[in-house]
Design a protein around this motif. Structure first.
Motif, PDB file in Angstrom:
ATOM      1  N   ARG A 185       0.810  -1.209   0.000  1.00 56.34           N
ATOM      2  CA  ARG A 185       0.000   0.000   0.000  1.00 56.34           C
ATOM      3  C   ARG A 185       0.850   1.268   0.000  1.00 56.34           C
ATOM      4  NH1 ARG A 185      -2.055  -4.127   2.533  1.00 56.34           N
ATOM      5  NH2 ARG A 185      -4.242  -4.721   2.282  1.00 56.34           N
ATOM      6  N   ARG A 186       2.149   1.100   0.243  1.00 56.49           N
ATOM      7  CA  ARG A 186       3.076   2.227   0.183  1.00 56.49           C
ATOM      8  C   ARG A 186       4.092   2.031  -0.947  1.00 56.49           C
ATOM      9  NH1 ARG A 186       3.124   5.930   3.977  1.00 56.49           N
ATOM     10  NH2 ARG A 186       5.333   6.360   3.584  1.00 56.49           N
ATOM     11  N   THR A 187       3.704   1.210  -1.922  1.00 57.13           N
ATOM     12  CA  THR A 187       4.562   0.924  -3.077  1.00 57.13           C
ATOM     13  C   THR A 187       3.863   1.378  -4.344  1.00 57.13           C
ATOM     14  OG1 THR A 187       5.478  -1.011  -1.930  1.00 57.13           O
ATOM     15  CG2 THR A 187       5.814  -0.875  -4.312  1.00 57.13           C
ATOM     16  N   LEU A 188       4.535   2.201  -5.141  1.00 61.55           N
ATOM     17  CA  LEU A 188       3.972   2.723  -6.386  1.00 61.55           C
ATOM     18  C   LEU A 188       4.496   1.892  -7.548  1.00 61.55           C
ATOM     19  CD1 LEU A 188       2.358   4.955  -7.882  1.00 61.55           C
ATOM     20  CD2 LEU A 188       4.503   6.273  -7.968  1.00 61.55           C
ATOM     21  N   PHE A 189       3.582   1.398  -8.390  1.00 64.41           N
ATOM     22  CA  PHE A 189       3.905   0.521  -9.506  1.00 64.41           C
ATOM     23  C   PHE A 189       3.569   1.224 -10.810  1.00 64.41           C
ATOM     24  CE2 PHE A 189       2.177  -3.360 -11.979  1.00 64.41           C
ATOM     25  CZ  PHE A 189       3.394  -3.574 -12.611  1.00 64.41           C
ATOM     26  N   LEU A 190       4.582   1.449 -11.667  1.00 60.15           N
ATOM     27  CA  LEU A 190       4.389   2.110 -12.952  1.00 60.15           C
ATOM     28  C   LEU A 190       4.581   1.104 -14.082  1.00 60.15           C
ATOM     29  CD1 LEU A 190       6.192   4.326 -11.021  1.00 60.15           C
ATOM     30  CD2 LEU A 190       5.470   5.752 -12.929  1.00 60.15           C
ATOM     31  N   ASP A 191       3.596   1.033 -14.991  1.00 61.56           N
ATOM     32  CA  ASP A 191       3.650   0.068 -16.091  1.00 61.56           C
ATOM     33  C   ASP A 191       2.778   0.588 -17.228  1.00 61.56           C
ATOM     34  OD1 ASP A 191       3.177  -2.548 -17.644  1.00 61.56           O
ATOM     35  OD2 ASP A 191       4.448  -3.269 -16.012  1.00 61.56           O
TER      36      ASP A 191
END
Length: 274
Positions: A185-191
């Motif tokens: 929930r504190r990890t940003l995932f860019l794809d």
């Protein structure tokens, strides 16, 4: 770490994310896959193109499909052909990207389905030092059971072909989360893939769809390009940076999707074949 940022880690895809999707790399990759299928299986160009589409639809990638169907293709053989012939010169150096990545204060993990050799060549063309990332999750990271003596150990019950782990599979997202070592929930995932974004959202990640102006239903943010990262998600650099962007920032105040409460039960040491 940035003060008051909602993120402790940023997971970043490589292809069509760190470099634009209009380089021609994607179409060249499809042509190379078609040629590989023609040479390996002795099929026509038309049949190879249809097989590529069907293998992707049913297995997530042509390589995964070939292995699952028992064709005996080794990942190194496949990758050396389909990636080794790519027109890497179409990827332009991007000094601004290099500076942007260096400025991100959180733990940074490169998270790609591609093999390590392709990753290194793409980063080299971009002018991005691999050392800017705290860790890398790539094809070899997610599929150690396909290499060396582990290849036989990775076979399923009854000698079935081993499974290939790639985004958007749960095991692949879990591999990224393990390396991130942070609360999803504190990890940003860019794809750039809506399928991958949906898989990340299902496991509790904060998500950003790259290469699009409009968010998919599972994306918390949308960026037309990675260069818009500071404008669209200034929270990465902390509350002060976010406040300084003003009220016209795209996606400000969006409703966040609910997170799965059973995430801890999903991330188990046995999730990924070894």
């Amino acid at each position: 770490m940035a003060a008051n940022s909602p993120f402790d880690c940023v997971l970043l895809d490589l292809d069509d994310t760190l470099y634009p999707g209009n380089t021609g790399i994607g179409p060249a990759l499809k042509r190379n896959i078609d040629e590989f299928l023609q040479a390996k299986l002795g099929v026509s160009a038309e049949r190879a193109a249809a097989m590529r589409v069907e293998l992707f639809r049913t297995h997530g990638s042509s390589l995964a499909g070939l292995i699952a169907l028992g064709y005996g293709v080794h990942p190194d053989e496949y990758h050396s052909y389909v990636h080794g012939r790519l027109p890497y010169d179409r990827i332009a150096a991007d000094p601004q990207l290099a500076r942007l990545l260096q400025s991100i204060p959180q733990r940074k993990v490169l998270f790609t389905n591609s093999d390590r050799a392709h990753m290194k060549r793409a980063l080299e063309r971009l002018g991005v030092d691999e050392a800017v990332f705290d860790a890398v999750v790539c094809f070899e990271t997610m599929n150690p059971h396909l290499f060396g003596e582990a290849g036989e150990e990775g076979r399923g019950a009854g000698g079935d072909p081993p499974a290939v782990v790639l985004k958007p599979a749960v095991d692949a997202i879990v591999a990224g989360l393990r390396v991130a070592g942070t609360n999803p929930r504190r990890t940003l995932f860019l794809d750039d893939s809506e399928r991958n974004i949906a898989a990340g959202k299902a496991l509790g990640l904060r998500t950003a769809l790259v290469g699009k102006r409009v968010r998919s239903k599972d994306a918390d943010y949308a960026l037309e390009s990675i260069g818009a990262l500071r404008l669209v998600i200034p929270e990465i650099w902390g509350a002060a940076a976010a406040a300084g962007e003003g009220s016209e920032r795209p996606d400000r105040g969006i409703d966040k999707m609910p997170m799965r409460s059973d995430l801890d039960s999903i991330i188990q040491p046995t999730s990924i074949p070894a």
